[in-house]
Write a protein that holds these residues in place. Structure first.
Motif, short mmCIF file in Angstrom:
data_model
loop_
_atom_site.label_atom_id
_atom_site.label_comp_id
_atom_site.label_asym_id
_atom_site.label_seq_id
_atom_site.Cartn_x
_atom_site.Cartn_y
_atom_site.Cartn_z
N GLY A 195 30.22 54.07 22.95
CA GLY A 195 30.79 54.64 21.74
C GLY A 195 30.58 53.79 20.51
N MET A 196 30.65 52.46 20.69
CA MET A 196 30.51 51.53 19.57
C MET A 196 29.17 50.80 19.57
SD MET A 196 33.27 51.69 17.72
CE MET A 196 33.29 50.14 16.81
N ARG A 197 28.32 51.10 20.54
CA ARG A 197 27.00 50.46 20.67
C ARG A 197 27.08 48.93 20.65
NH1 ARG A 197 25.52 54.38 16.59
NH2 ARG A 197 25.04 56.32 17.63
N GLY A 198 28.07 48.43 21.39
CA GLY A 198 28.19 46.99 21.57
C GLY A 198 29.06 46.27 20.56
N VAL A 199 29.54 46.97 19.54
CA VAL A 199 30.37 46.33 18.52
C VAL A 199 31.83 46.31 18.99
CG1 VAL A 199 31.19 46.41 16.14
CG2 VAL A 199 28.83 47.04 16.68
N ASP A 200 32.42 45.12 19.06
CA ASP A 200 33.80 44.95 19.49
C ASP A 200 34.59 44.40 18.32
OD1 ASP A 200 36.24 44.27 20.60
OD2 ASP A 200 35.38 43.58 22.50
N TRP A 201 35.29 45.27 17.60
CA TRP A 201 36.04 44.84 16.42
C TRP A 201 37.15 43.85 16.78
CZ3 TRP A 201 36.51 50.33 13.86
CH2 TRP A 201 35.35 50.57 13.12
N ARG A 202 37.77 44.04 17.91
CA ARG A 202 38.85 43.13 18.33
C ARG A 202 38.33 41.71 18.48
NH1 ARG A 202 43.72 44.19 21.47
NH2 ARG A 202 44.36 42.40 22.71
N LYS A 203 37.18 41.57 19.11
CA LYS A 203 36.61 40.23 19.28
C LYS A 203 36.20 39.62 17.94
CE LYS A 203 34.99 40.26 24.06
NZ LYS A 203 33.81 40.12 24.97
N ARG A 204 35.72 40.46 17.03
CA ARG A 204 35.36 39.94 15.70
C ARG A 204 36.58 39.37 14.99
NH1 ARG A 204 30.97 43.97 12.78
NH2 ARG A 204 29.21 43.47 14.17
N VAL A 205 37.68 40.12 15.05
CA VAL A 205 38.91 39.61 14.43
C VAL A 205 39.34 38.32 15.10
CG1 VAL A 205 41.35 40.08 14.07
CG2 VAL A 205 39.67 41.87 13.62
N GLN A 206 39.31 38.32 16.43
CA GLN A 206 39.74 37.15 17.19
C GLN A 206 38.92 35.91 16.82
OE1 GLN A 206 39.86 37.93 21.36
NE2 GLN A 206 40.68 35.93 21.91
N SER A 207 37.64 36.11 16.53
CA SER A 207 36.77 34.97 16.23
C SER A 207 36.96 34.44 14.82
CB SER A 207 35.30 35.36 16.43
OG SER A 207 34.87 36.27 15.44
#
Length: 442
Positions: free
Chosen positions: A33-45
């Motif tokens: 659905g997101m083609r590999g993009v994980d918004w949660r992990k981006r925020v976490q980083s």
């Protein structure tokens, strides 16, 4: 909209904690659905500490204790009464932090004495006139109070002045064809085949009251061969909207009998797109299927509006509302230099602006070009799309609120004046030094 903010906070002044009460997206959805993009992990980083508190979602007392133990100075509620309501219902009521705020997702007052501030701007919430609507004090941001990260995310398609051409016999592929050619994917033989102009509104159907839909009817009547492209959100709502259009287009005689009008013709010019789960594809569809967005009233498009604007789709909006949720696009258009799209006098002017821009090709093209130019502006970025600049101003609001608390003052309205440093705007060099996947997170 807000995730890119965390990339630009000044680590020498702010320690950022995220308290997450929701589950992460499933790996299958992230992959497909997101083609590999994980918004949660981006925020976490990009934050100092990410606290996964799913186990405390229904335990506001323990959640408040946990937040208090982290010695948080300012606690910001991103959801308000939207979505699941206040996280861990009752959390803010226990005052786990000395200063508590609302930001962005829920555009209205909490009605609670334990929320001290809410972020807004002077157009969205005119000073003095708006104070009566809030139990909170207002923090006035310069430019626009909404954070939007479209220009910061490589996955979001950059708008273009020209459309990618396709042959009339070819099936639509995302990113090809003009809105007139794509006809909101209407079935063959339904509605005009040679479409003159495409209006759209992709908000939830519940945002549109009868007065707004009646305005759409009058607009369609005055722009021959135009169509209206809506979203099945929810799918069951489409039939009810069509029923309303049919009835609103007709009249009733003296004996109370219904006399059909042009409802059938109007409904043949109203089409619905299905829901698109991938947010990047959903945003990109604006370019393919819409010339002008007709904003909702009294609750504007918010995330939907930002998606449309960054696709180069201007928005005609009513500016006669007094509440926060009805003035978001009015403020946006002023910052973008598109004030001629604001209907300050109400529904009649809203209709006149939409009709004029649809029938005046040069006015429409000039408006669209100016909007797209704002999206493409670099070195410095246009203030509307500049997240780093936004964060500098946001930080100032946080600092002023905290300083008032330290001095023993009660919360009061805060007016942020942009510093010379922030006003310069953001250049590519600063963006490159703050990548989407940062290096923080605990």
């Amino acid at each position: 909209l807000s995730q890119d903010m965390y990339r630009f906070f000044d680590p020498s002044r702010f320690e950022i904690h995220i308290f997450s009460f929701g589950p992460p997206d499933s790996p299958i959805f992230i992959q497909h659905g997101m083609r590999g993009v994980d918004w949660r992990k981006r925020v976490q980083s990009n934050v100092d500490y990410f606290h996964d508190l799913q186990h405390l979602t229904n335990d506001h007392i323990e959640a408040a204790r946990y937040v208090r133990d982290q010695k948080i100075h300012i606690l910001i509620e991103w959801d308000g009464y939207a979505r699941q309501g206040e996280r861990a219902q009752g959390l803010f009521g226990l005052r786990p932090a000395p200063v508590q705020m609302l930001h962005q997702e829920y555009l209205g007052t909490s009605g609670a004495l334990y929320v001290d501030y809410i972020f807004t701007d002077k157009v969205t919430s005119p000073p003095h006139d708006s104070f009566v609507f809030f139990t909170e004090k207002l923090i006035y941001m310069p430019n626009h109070f909404f954070s939007k990260g479209h220009a910061m995310q490589s996955e979001v398609a950059v708008p273009t002045h020209d459309y990618v051409q396709r042959s009339d016999g070819e099936a639509h592929v995302l990113g090809t064809g003009t809105p007139q050619q794509n006809r909101c994917l209407a079935p063959p033989g339904v509605g005009p085949t040679d479409v003159s102009f495409v209006f759209c509104n992709w908000n939830k159907l519940l945002k549109n009251n009868p007065e707004t839909v009646r305005s759409w009817i009058r607009i369609l009547r005055e722009v021959p061969d135009s169509i209206l492209c809506l979203l099945e959100n929810p799918k069951a709502g489409a039939a009810y909207l069509r029923k309303f259009v049919h009835e609103a287009a007709g009249t009733t005689d003296e004996s109370g009998h219904f006399i059909p009008g042009d409802g059938d013709d109007l409904n043949s010019r109203i089409h619905f797109l299905t829901w698109e789960k991938n947010p990047f594809d959903h945003q990109r569809r604006n370019l393919d299927f819409c010339n002008i967005m007709l904003d909702s009233f009294p609750y504007n498009g918010h995330t939907v509006a930002q998606d449309s604007l960054y696709a180069g789709v201007p928005i005609v909006t009513r500016s006669d509302g007094r509440d926060m949720s009805s003035r978001v696009t009015t403020s946006a258009n002023l910052v973008l230099g598109l004030s001629h799209l604001n209907a300050n006098d109400g529904p009649k002017q809203y209709e006149e602006i939409a009709i004029e821009i649809a029938n005046n090709k040069s006015l429409y093209q000039d408006t669209r070009t100016k909007l797209i130019d704002s999206c493409l502006q670099r070195n410095p970025m246009h203030p509307y799309w500049d997240v780093a600049r936004y964060v500098k101003n946001f930080e100032q609001g946080l600092q002023k609120a905290w300083d008032r608390f330290l001095r023993g003052y009660k919360p009061d309205h805060i007016y942020i004046e942009e510093t010379p440093e922030a006003g310069v705007g953001t250049f590519d060099e600063e963006i490159l030094t703050h990548p989407p996947e940062g290096g923080n997170g605990h």
